[in-house]
Write an enzyme that holds these catalytic residues in place. Structure first.
Site, short mmCIF file in Angstrom:
data_model
loop_
_atom_site.label_atom_id
_atom_site.label_comp_id
_atom_site.label_asym_id
_atom_site.label_seq_id
_atom_site.Cartn_x
_atom_site.Cartn_y
_atom_site.Cartn_z
N SER A 1 -25.11 87.33 4.38
CA SER A 1 -24.19 88.08 5.15
C SER A 1 -23.84 88.45 6.80
O SER A 1 -25.39 88.31 7.05
CB SER A 1 -25.29 89.52 4.36
OG SER A 1 -24.37 90.64 4.87
N LYS B 1 -31.20 88.21 2.75
CA LYS B 1 -30.47 87.56 3.77
C LYS B 1 -31.20 86.50 4.65
O LYS B 1 -30.81 85.44 4.90
CB LYS B 1 -29.61 87.87 3.70
CG LYS B 1 -28.45 88.26 2.62
CD LYS B 1 -27.50 87.38 1.77
CE LYS B 1 -27.36 87.60 0.04
NZ LYS B 1 -27.39 86.36 -1.05
N TYR C 1 -32.44 94.22 0.57
CA TYR C 1 -31.47 93.41 0.73
C TYR C 1 -31.33 92.67 1.79
O TYR C 1 -30.53 91.30 2.19
CB TYR C 1 -29.39 94.02 0.55
CG TYR C 1 -28.63 93.23 0.01
CD1 TYR C 1 -28.78 92.00 -1.25
CD2 TYR C 1 -28.16 93.66 1.50
CE1 TYR C 1 -27.67 91.14 -0.57
CE2 TYR C 1 -26.79 92.30 1.04
CZ TYR C 1 -26.58 91.78 0.90
OH TYR C 1 -25.59 90.42 0.22
P1 NAD Z 1 -21.25 89.76 -7.28
O1 NAD Z 1 -22.90 90.90 -7.91
O2 NAD Z 1 -20.14 89.80 -7.44
O3 NAD Z 1 -22.03 88.43 -8.08
C1 NAD Z 1 -23.36 87.55 -7.77
C2 NAD Z 1 -23.28 87.08 -8.82
O4 NAD Z 1 -24.47 86.68 -8.77
C3 NAD Z 1 -23.43 88.02 -10.18
O5 NAD Z 1 -22.42 87.79 -11.38
C4 NAD Z 1 -24.88 88.60 -11.10
O6 NAD Z 1 -24.73 88.56 -12.28
C5 NAD Z 1 -24.86 87.00 -10.35
N1 NAD Z 1 -26.78 86.51 -10.90
C6 NAD Z 1 -27.93 88.17 -9.96
N2 NAD Z 1 -29.29 87.44 -9.45
C7 NAD Z 1 -28.58 86.57 -10.81
C8 NAD Z 1 -29.49 84.99 -11.17
N3 NAD Z 1 -30.64 86.10 -10.76
N4 NAD Z 1 -29.52 84.28 -11.92
C9 NAD Z 1 -27.74 83.62 -12.36
N5 NAD Z 1 -26.98 84.97 -11.92
C10 NAD Z 1 -27.30 85.48 -11.06
O7 NAD Z 1 -21.60 89.82 -6.07
P2 NAD Z 1 -20.18 89.15 -5.11
O8 NAD Z 1 -20.28 90.64 -4.34
O9 NAD Z 1 -19.26 88.06 -5.61
O10 NAD Z 1 -21.29 88.10 -3.67
C11 NAD Z 1 -21.63 87.20 -3.97
C12 NAD Z 1 -22.57 86.70 -3.12
O11 NAD Z 1 -22.85 87.02 -1.57
C13 NAD Z 1 -24.11 87.44 -3.36
O12 NAD Z 1 -25.34 86.78 -2.75
C14 NAD Z 1 -23.52 88.38 -2.20
O13 NAD Z 1 -24.99 89.35 -1.57
C15 NAD Z 1 -23.53 88.37 -1.24
N6 NAD Z 1 -22.36 88.95 -0.16
C16 NAD Z 1 -21.45 89.85 -0.58
C17 NAD Z 1 -21.02 90.20 0.07
C18 NAD Z 1 -20.25 91.38 -0.67
O14 NAD Z 1 -19.97 92.74 0.44
N7 NAD Z 1 -19.41 91.74 -1.94
C19 NAD Z 1 -21.01 90.37 1.55
C20 NAD Z 1 -22.16 89.50 2.02
C21 NAD Z 1 -22.37 88.52 1.13
C1 WQD Z 2 -18.13 100.83 5.21
C2 WQD Z 2 -17.60 101.58 6.01
C3 WQD Z 2 -19.61 103.16 5.46
C4 WQD Z 2 -18.15 103.84 1.67
C5 WQD Z 2 -22.54 97.17 2.77
C6 WQD Z 2 -23.09 96.30 3.17
C7 WQD Z 2 -23.01 94.47 3.80
C8 WQD Z 2 -22.65 93.46 3.22
C9 WQD Z 2 -21.03 94.10 3.05
C10 WQD Z 2 -23.31 92.13 1.29
C11 WQD Z 2 -18.84 102.67 6.14
C12 WQD Z 2 -18.21 103.56 5.11
C13 WQD Z 2 -18.36 103.29 2.52
C14 WQD Z 2 -17.96 105.18 1.33
C15 WQD Z 2 -17.28 105.49 3.40
N1 WQD Z 2 -22.78 93.51 2.14
N2 WQD Z 2 -18.18 104.57 3.40
N3 WQD Z 2 -17.43 106.05 1.88
O1 WQD Z 2 -22.24 99.18 5.22
O2 WQD Z 2 -20.66 97.71 5.87
O3 WQD Z 2 -21.56 96.38 4.25
O4 WQD Z 2 -21.15 95.10 2.56
O5 WQD Z 2 -24.45 91.49 1.97
O6 WQD Z 2 -24.41 93.84 4.10
O7 WQD Z 2 -24.09 96.63 3.95
O8 WQD Z 2 -19.97 98.35 3.27
O9 WQD Z 2 -17.88 99.40 2.43
O10 WQD Z 2 -19.99 99.67 2.16
O11 WQD Z 2 -18.65 100.34 3.88
O12 WQD Z 2 -16.87 105.87 4.52
O13 WQD Z 2 -17.05 105.69 -0.51
O14 WQD Z 2 -17.07 102.60 4.94
O15 WQD Z 2 -19.99 104.58 5.78
O16 WQD Z 2 -18.43 102.48 6.97
P1 WQD Z 2 -20.63 98.30 4.81
P2 WQD Z 2 -19.45 99.76 2.89
#
Ligand code: NAD
Ligand code: WQD
Length: 343
Positions: free
Chosen positions: A126, A155, A151
């Site tokens: 991330s 990562k 979290y």
């Molecule tokens: P998500 O929660 O929709 O998907 C994650 C999946 O992993 C879920 O289906 C959950 O049930 C499964 N899971 C969690 N723990 C598990 C375990 N111990 N065993 C088996 N399954 C398990 O999340 P997402 O948005 O699809 O994110 C996928 C990956 O990308 C995550 O690792 C997340 O941290 C990373 N990521 C997401 C974002 C974002 O904004 N969505 C940003 C950066 C990184």
């Molecule tokens: C985006 C912008 C908020 C909600 C997060 C995690 C990051 C990654 C992606 C996993 C910011 C603003 C949000 C709301 C708002 N995930 N906001 N009202 O914080 O950039 O990133 O998700 O790895 O690790 O930190 O994403 O969508 O939460 O926020 O004003 O109800 O929207 O302040 O500026 P963020 P976000």
């Protein structure tokens, strides 16, 4: 013969979209997910879109015995590892659950992959690892920053762990993909982001306001040093992100060793830009109120994604308008997410 990919967390938001792109690129896959943050329905819908059944195991990746059995039954060529807990705020109140799930889960997974002779891994990292970034736009050379929550720590630490594993045994090919802000949904409107309870992230909050589930959006601060005072992010369409994983597989097939890529568009848009674009593209009003800043937020975060283009040939294709269109298409057709199973 087509290659088989183990997709952990494949029922989740990014995982489910990636299954479609894997299929389109000719890969086979199996899915392991314990459904802690997803529903089986997402896999039924993916199966319908791609026209084939999905081998699925409802298993926690920390269960070494079950993982051993699965990998004995299904030799795999590579693993795309999405499984993990991802809610930043929740990680502050449940650090042990986050460290256990994300760290131990990855340890068990990597051990089992090694045991079964698969040393090819793509890891969901991330942009959060950059902390408050030292430079904008952010290149992969930008030093990692201070993560303010468990979290983000998982990562960042897992990146180090995986780097050490690859260094000690260069047979491993490990790609660390640093995602920026994935939003949007598959253009079919059949799969999308389906958060439990009150959404933490911006786009699902906007779509829930649009569909009438929440009265208004709270915008966390309008006094940042940005063009309109609201936070600026690098929103990326989830289908583009999913395709980035397919491109990363080709790097693994070429024997990339350890590689790190930003997956973003390189464009920064503010919270208000996103709200206004959503309203214009979808012709739906999004009432909002300005609230205090959210602790831990930074003003500006967007990528320089050119390394992924130069080395993987990957580039985001969709713009912010398509992201807004597809997020709304998913939400309006599925106001209660996957709860309304249609078969
Ligand atoms: P998500 O929660 O929709 O998907 C994650 C999946 O992993 C879920 O289906 C959950 O049930 C499964 N899971 C969690 N723990 C598990 C375990 N111990 N065993 C088996 N399954 C398990 O999340 P997402 O948005 O699809 O994110 C996928 C990956 O990308 C995550 O690792 C997340 O941290 C990373 N990521 C997401 C974002 C974002 O904004 N969505 C940003 C950066 C990184
Ligand atoms: C985006 C912008 C908020 C909600 C997060 C995690 C990051 C990654 C992606 C996993 C910011 C603003 C949000 C709301 C708002 N995930 N906001 N009202 O914080 O950039 O990133 O998700 O790895 O690790 O930190 O994403 O969508 O939460 O926020 O004003 O109800 O929207 O302040 O500026 P963020 P976000």
């Amino acid at each position: 013969m087509s290659k088989t990919i183990l997709v952990t967390g494949g029922a989740g938001y990014i995982g489910s979209h990636t299954l479609i792109e894997l299929h389109n690129a000719g890969y086979d896959f199996i899915v392991v997910d314990n459904l802690v943050n997803s529903q089986k329905e997402s896999l039924y819908r993916v199966a319908k879109i791609i026209g084939r059944n999905i081998p699925f195991y409802e298993v926690d990746i920390r269960d070494a015995v079950a993982m051993d059995e699965i990998l004995t039954l299904h030799p795999v060529d590579a693993c795309i590892h999405f499984a993990g807990l991802k809610a930043v705020g929740e990680s502050v109140s449940k650090p042990l659950e986050y460290y256990s799930n994300n760290m131990t889960g990855t340890f068990v997974l990597v051990e089992q992959l090694r045991k079964h002779g698969c040393k090819n891994l793509i890891f969901s990292s991330s942009a959060t690892v950059y902390g408050n970034p030292a430079q904008i736009p952010i290149t992969e050379n930008c030093p990692k920053g201070q993560c303010t929550n468990p979290y983000g720590q998982t990562k960042s630490m897992l990146e180090e762990v995986l780097t050490d594993i690859q260094k000690a045994d260069p047979q491993w090919n490990i790609v660390l993909l640093r995602y920026f802000n994935p939003i949007g949904a598959h253009p079919s409107g059949q799969i999308g982001e389906n958060p439990n309870g009150i959404p933490n992230n911006l786009m699902p909050y906007i779509t829930q306001v649009a569909v009438g589930k929440r009265p208004e959006l709270g915008i966390f601060g309008n006094d940042y040093d940005t063009h309109d005072g609201t936070g600026v992010r690098d929103f990326i369409h989830v289908v583009d992100l999913a395709r980035g994983h397919v491109s990363a597989l080709s790097a693994i097939e070429r024997g990339c060793g350890l590689a790190i890529y930003n997956l973003g568009t390189g464009q920064g848009y503010s919270v208000l830009d996103l709200v206004k674009t959503f309203e214009r593209v979808n012709r739906v009003p999004i009432p909002y109120r300005i609230l205090d800043r959210r602790p831990g937020d930074i003003a500006t975060c967007y990528s320089n994604p050119s390394k992924a283009f130069e080395e993987l040939g990957w580039k985001a294709q969709y713009g912010i308008e398509e992201m807004c269109r597809d997020a709304w298409n998913w939400q309006k057709n599925n106001p209660n997410g996957y709860e309304q199973a249609d078969y």
